[in-house]
Design a protein around this motif. Structure first.
Motif, PDB file in Angstrom:
ATOM      1  N   GLY A  79      -7.714  10.182   2.576  1.00 17.94           N
ATOM      2  CA  GLY A  79      -8.721   9.682   2.974  1.00 17.94           C
ATOM      3  C   GLY A  79      -8.541   8.466   4.078  1.00 17.94           C
ATOM      4  N   PRO A  80      -9.618   7.613   4.245  1.00 17.05           N
ATOM      5  CA  PRO A  80      -9.011   6.339   4.844  1.00 17.05           C
ATOM      6  C   PRO A  80      -8.039   5.428   4.002  1.00 17.05           C
ATOM      7  CG  PRO A  80     -11.477   6.659   4.363  1.00 17.05           C
ATOM      8  CD  PRO A  80     -10.875   7.523   3.752  1.00 17.05           C
ATOM      9  N   GLY A  81      -7.300   4.665   4.805  1.00 16.29           N
ATOM     10  CA  GLY A  81      -6.195   3.901   4.388  1.00 16.29           C
ATOM     11  C   GLY A  81      -6.604   2.762   3.485  1.00 16.29           C
ATOM     12  N   GLY A 132      -9.090   8.999  -4.992  1.00 25.30           N
ATOM     13  CA  GLY A 132      -9.826  10.292  -4.788  1.00 25.30           C
ATOM     14  C   GLY A 132     -10.691  10.067  -3.445  1.00 25.30           C
ATOM     15  N   GLU A 133     -10.802   8.918  -3.022  1.00 22.61           N
ATOM     16  CA  GLU A 133     -11.485   8.508  -1.492  1.00 22.61           C
ATOM     17  C   GLU A 133     -10.581   8.063  -0.606  1.00 22.61           C
ATOM     18  OE1 GLU A 133     -14.634   9.611  -1.246  1.00 22.61           O
ATOM     19  OE2 GLU A 133     -14.926  10.407  -3.244  1.00 22.61           O
ATOM     20  N   HIS A 134      -9.534   7.711  -1.045  1.00 21.74           N
ATOM     21  CA  HIS A 134      -8.434   6.938   0.156  1.00 21.74           C
ATOM     22  C   HIS A 134      -7.264   7.352  -0.059  1.00 21.74           C
ATOM     23  CE1 HIS A 134     -11.901   3.954  -0.796  1.00 21.74           C
ATOM     24  NE2 HIS A 134     -11.604   3.370   0.462  1.00 21.74           N
ATOM     25  N   THR A 135      -6.453   7.192   0.957  1.00 23.23           N
ATOM     26  CA  THR A 135      -4.997   7.212   0.985  1.00 23.23           C
ATOM     27  C   THR A 135      -4.632   5.807   0.550  1.00 23.23           C
ATOM     28  OG1 THR A 135      -4.714   8.932   2.852  1.00 23.23           O
ATOM     29  CG2 THR A 135      -2.789   8.035   2.277  1.00 23.23           C
ATOM     30  N   VAL A 136      -4.024   5.791  -0.797  1.00 27.46           N
ATOM     31  CA  VAL A 136      -3.775   4.515  -1.122  1.00 27.46           C
ATOM     32  C   VAL A 136      -2.200   4.395  -0.915  1.00 27.46           C
ATOM     33  CG1 VAL A 136      -3.519   2.943  -3.203  1.00 27.46           C
ATOM     34  CG2 VAL A 136      -5.470   4.808  -2.824  1.00 27.46           C
ATOM     35  N   VAL A 137      -1.710   3.342  -0.379  1.00 23.33           N
ATOM     36  CA  VAL A 137      -0.324   2.995   0.118  1.00 23.33           C
ATOM     37  C   VAL A 137       0.103   1.567  -0.472  1.00 23.33           C
ATOM     38  CG1 VAL A 137       1.338   2.255   1.943  1.00 23.33           C
ATOM     39  CG2 VAL A 137      -0.822   3.948   2.183  1.00 23.33           C
ATOM     40  N   ARG A 138       1.139   1.822  -1.483  1.00 21.74           N
ATOM     41  CA  ARG A 138       1.480   0.446  -2.214  1.00 21.74           C
ATOM     42  C   ARG A 138       3.082   0.274  -1.766  1.00 21.74           C
ATOM     43  NH1 ARG A 138       1.271   2.803  -7.916  1.00 21.74           N
ATOM     44  NH2 ARG A 138       1.657   4.615  -7.008  1.00 21.74           N
ATOM     45  N   PRO A 139       3.056  -0.667  -0.874  1.00 18.16           N
ATOM     46  CA  PRO A 139       4.382  -1.194  -0.493  1.00 18.16           C
ATOM     47  C   PRO A 139       5.084  -2.013  -1.485  1.00 18.16           C
ATOM     48  CG  PRO A 139       2.947  -2.350   0.621  1.00 18.16           C
ATOM     49  CD  PRO A 139       2.293  -1.316   0.125  1.00 18.16           C
ATOM     50  N   ASN A 140       6.523  -1.883  -1.813  1.00 12.59           N
ATOM     51  CA  ASN A 140       7.344  -2.804  -2.656  1.00 12.59           C
ATOM     52  C   ASN A 140       7.787  -3.874  -1.644  1.00 12.59           C
ATOM     53  OD1 ASN A 140       7.244  -1.888  -5.332  1.00 12.59           O
ATOM     54  ND2 ASN A 140       7.952   0.013  -4.334  1.00 12.59           N
ATOM     55  N   LEU A 141       7.426  -5.157  -1.987  1.00 10.89           N
ATOM     56  CA  LEU A 141       7.693  -6.179  -0.931  1.00 10.89           C
ATOM     57  C   LEU A 141       9.233  -6.578  -1.460  1.00 10.89           C
ATOM     58  CD1 LEU A 141       4.870  -8.672  -1.308  1.00 10.89           C
ATOM     59  CD2 LEU A 141       5.367  -6.939   0.385  1.00 10.89           C
ATOM     60  N   SER A 142       9.975  -7.387  -0.607  1.00 13.36           N
ATOM     61  CA  SER A 142      11.385  -7.715  -0.676  1.00 13.36           C
ATOM     62  C   SER A 142      11.405  -8.132  -2.300  1.00 13.36           C
ATOM     63  CB  SER A 142      12.046  -8.525   0.105  1.00 13.36           C
ATOM     64  OG  SER A 142      12.427  -7.907   1.440  1.00 13.36           O
ATOM     65  N   GLY A 143      12.841  -7.562  -3.024  1.00 11.59           N
ATOM     66  CA  GLY A 143      12.964  -7.971  -4.195  1.00 11.59           C
ATOM     67  C   GLY A 143      12.368  -7.155  -5.393  1.00 11.59           C
ATOM     68  N   SER A 144      11.560  -6.339  -4.875  1.00  9.56           N
ATOM     69  CA  SER A 144      10.745  -5.238  -5.989  1.00  9.56           C
ATOM     70  C   SER A 144      11.271  -4.007  -5.451  1.00  9.56           C
ATOM     71  CB  SER A 144       9.261  -5.558  -5.769  1.00  9.56           C
ATOM     72  OG  SER A 144       9.083  -6.826  -6.218  1.00  9.56           O
ATOM     73  N   GLY A 145      11.079  -3.031  -6.518  1.00 10.13           N
ATOM     74  CA  GLY A 145      11.134  -1.627  -6.280  1.00 10.13           C
ATOM     75  C   GLY A 145      12.520  -1.231  -5.657  1.00 10.13           C
ATOM     76  N   VAL A 183      -0.313   5.989   7.550  1.00  8.73           N
ATOM     77  CA  VAL A 183      -1.651   6.197   7.674  1.00  8.73           C
ATOM     78  C   VAL A 183      -2.055   5.790   9.073  1.00  8.73           C
ATOM     79  CG1 VAL A 183      -2.642   6.007   5.202  1.00  8.73           C
ATOM     80  CG2 VAL A 183      -2.544   3.992   6.790  1.00  8.73           C
ATOM     81  N   THR A 184      -2.951   6.378   9.616  1.00  8.49           N
ATOM     82  CA  THR A 184      -3.430   6.194  10.909  1.00  8.49           C
ATOM     83  C   THR A 184      -4.856   5.386  10.806  1.00  8.49           C
ATOM     84  OG1 THR A 184      -4.430   8.303  11.390  1.00  8.49           O
ATOM     85  CG2 THR A 184      -2.150   8.080  12.159  1.00  8.49           C
ATOM     86  N   THR A 211      -2.697 -11.955  11.794  1.00 12.15           N
ATOM     87  CA  THR A 211      -1.727 -11.781  12.884  1.00 12.15           C
ATOM     88  C   THR A 211      -1.725 -10.254  13.514  1.00 12.15           C
ATOM     89  OG1 THR A 211      -0.209 -11.217  11.289  1.00 12.15           O
ATOM     90  CG2 THR A 211      -0.209 -13.555  12.019  1.00 12.15           C
ATOM     91  N   HIS A 212      -2.440  -9.437  12.470  1.00  9.55           N
ATOM     92  CA  HIS A 212      -2.529  -7.844  13.207  1.00  9.55           C
ATOM     93  C   HIS A 212      -3.942  -7.308  12.981  1.00  9.55           C
ATOM     94  CE1 HIS A 212       1.892  -7.590  13.666  1.00  9.55           C
ATOM     95  NE2 HIS A 212       2.074  -8.409  12.293  1.00  9.55           N
ATOM     96  N   PRO A 213      -4.940  -8.056  13.809  1.00  7.61           N
ATOM     97  CA  PRO A 213      -6.330  -7.761  13.406  1.00  7.61           C
ATOM     98  C   PRO A 213      -6.443  -6.384  13.805  1.00  7.61           C
ATOM     99  CG  PRO A 213      -5.841  -9.126  15.693  1.00  7.61           C
ATOM    100  CD  PRO A 213      -4.545  -9.027  14.874  1.00  7.61           C
ATOM    101  N   GLY A 214      -6.062  -5.500  14.797  1.00 10.32           N
ATOM    102  CA  GLY A 214      -6.640  -4.161  14.837  1.00 10.32           C
ATOM    103  C   GLY A 214      -5.727  -3.293  13.638  1.00 10.32           C
ATOM    104  N   LEU A 215      -5.101  -3.914  12.862  1.00 10.50           N
ATOM    105  CA  LEU A 215      -4.565  -2.983  11.668  1.00 10.50           C
ATOM    106  C   LEU A 215      -5.392  -2.871  10.557  1.00 10.50           C
ATOM    107  CD1 LEU A 215      -1.896  -1.528  10.719  1.00 10.50           C
ATOM    108  CD2 LEU A 215      -1.080  -3.914   9.739  1.00 10.50           C
ATOM    109  N   VAL A 216      -6.572  -3.715  10.403  1.00 11.19           N
ATOM    110  CA  VAL A 216      -7.208  -4.122   9.243  1.00 11.19           C
ATOM    111  C   VAL A 216      -8.750  -3.944   9.356  1.00 11.19           C
ATOM    112  CG1 VAL A 216      -7.644  -5.797   7.346  1.00 11.19           C
ATOM    113  CG2 VAL A 216      -5.272  -5.736   8.286  1.00 11.19           C
ATOM    114  N   ARG A 217      -9.282  -3.103   8.589  1.00  8.20           N
ATOM    115  CA  ARG A 217     -10.855  -2.962   8.599  1.00  8.20           C
ATOM    116  C   ARG A 217     -11.443  -4.021   7.733  1.00  8.20           C
ATOM    117  NH1 ARG A 217     -14.087   2.424   6.816  1.00  8.20           N
ATOM    118  NH2 ARG A 217     -12.997   1.921   5.077  1.00  8.20           N
ATOM    119  N   ARG A 218     -10.857  -3.808   6.471  1.00  6.53           N
ATOM    120  CA  ARG A 218     -11.532  -4.829   5.510  1.00  6.53           C
ATOM    121  C   ARG A 218     -10.281  -5.558   4.791  1.00  6.53           C
ATOM    122  NH1 ARG A 218     -14.600  -0.162   4.460  1.00  6.53           N
ATOM    123  NH2 ARG A 218     -16.917  -0.340   4.607  1.00  6.53           N
TER     124      ARG A 218
END
Length: 263
Positions: free
Chosen positions: A19-21, A45-58, A84-85, A106-113
């Protein structure tokens, strides 16, 4: 397991659902699973959930240099675009909230909410310096002692007492922290995103935790006052990490916000 390259290394991320990212960004001492593993099913169930590991993690790897906010923003951006797109909803916790806010600015076009939980805007003051300095010293000299102090600061008295003696001892024994925790602490102590906040032009929900000793509620007030048109919700009596034991109030706030008209 998916990876994406950045200027500083390879970012490992988890992806679930369809679903939406919706991108979830962890904080100091956390990772994609430790912080968000107990809520992924609430959203996938309603979204494509993306969970990045920041530096130092995962399994994320980098050049080992001092962490910077732009580098972590770059990691979130890279994982988001790889997974995601279209514009995504971005949810950050603690240090991850600062990273998420900087990403939106800094990346306004990337974020909806944008959702900021237990977030930090300015950690350069005397109290924050004292706290993170103590974290650094404890982590460097006796990591088990650091874990005990972090639990004392992170959870409210009611939640700690609710563990019981045996439960608390078991929790401290089994709790694992990523190897890059000290580097993340160093970055957290330098966070100051106040100049970026007015540039955020997307619908934003700021969730403050009323009894938070790590990211005091005043930090959420600062985020709210500086982000144009943002909403503020407060969970009374909640410590910084309480929501990890009972995410119900946070999940409801986030789900309600995600189902409102973003216009």
């Amino acid at each position: 397991m998916p990876f994406v390259s950045t200027d500083t290394g390879q970012v490992h991320y988890e992806i679930d659902g369809d679903g939406p990212g919706l991108v979830l960004v962890h904080g100091v001492g956390g990772d994609a699973q430790k912080v968000f593993g107990n809520v992924v099913d609430q959203f996938s169930g309603e979204h494509t959930v993306v969970r990045p590991n920041l530096s130092g993690s995962g399994r994320t790897t980098d050049d080992g240099a001092e962490l910077s906010l732009p580098a972590l923003v770059g990691q979130v951006e890279a994982a988001t675009r790889a997974a995601v797109t279209g514009p995504v909803d971005l949810f950050g916790f603690s240090l991850g909230a600062a990273v998420a806010a900087a990403t939106a600015a800094t990346h306004p076009g990337l974020v909806r909410r944008l959702i900021l939980l237990g977030g930090v805007a300015d950690m350069t003051g005397p109290r924050a310096g004292l706290g993170f300095g103590l974290w650094r010293d404890l982590a460097a000299t006796d990591f088990e002692l650091f874990k005990r102090f972090a639990a004392l600061q992170g959870f409210s008295p009611a939640v700690l007492d609710g563990f019981g003696h045996d439960g608390l001892a078991w929790s401290l024994k089994t709790d694992t922290w990523p190897p890059g925790t000290r580097r993340q602490i160093d970055l957290a102590a330098r966070i100051d995103i106040r100049e970026l906040l007015p540039a955020i032009q997307v619908p934003t929900l700021v969730i403050g935790l009323g009894a938070d000793q790590i990211a005091p509620i005043e930090q959420s007030h600062l985020l709210h006052s500086a982000i144009p048109g943002s909403r503020l919700a407060e969970i009374d009596g909640a410590g910084h990490l309480d929501w990890l034991t009972d995410p119900t109030p946070v999940v409801k706030l986030v789900q309600d916000f995600l189902t409102t008209d973003p216009a």
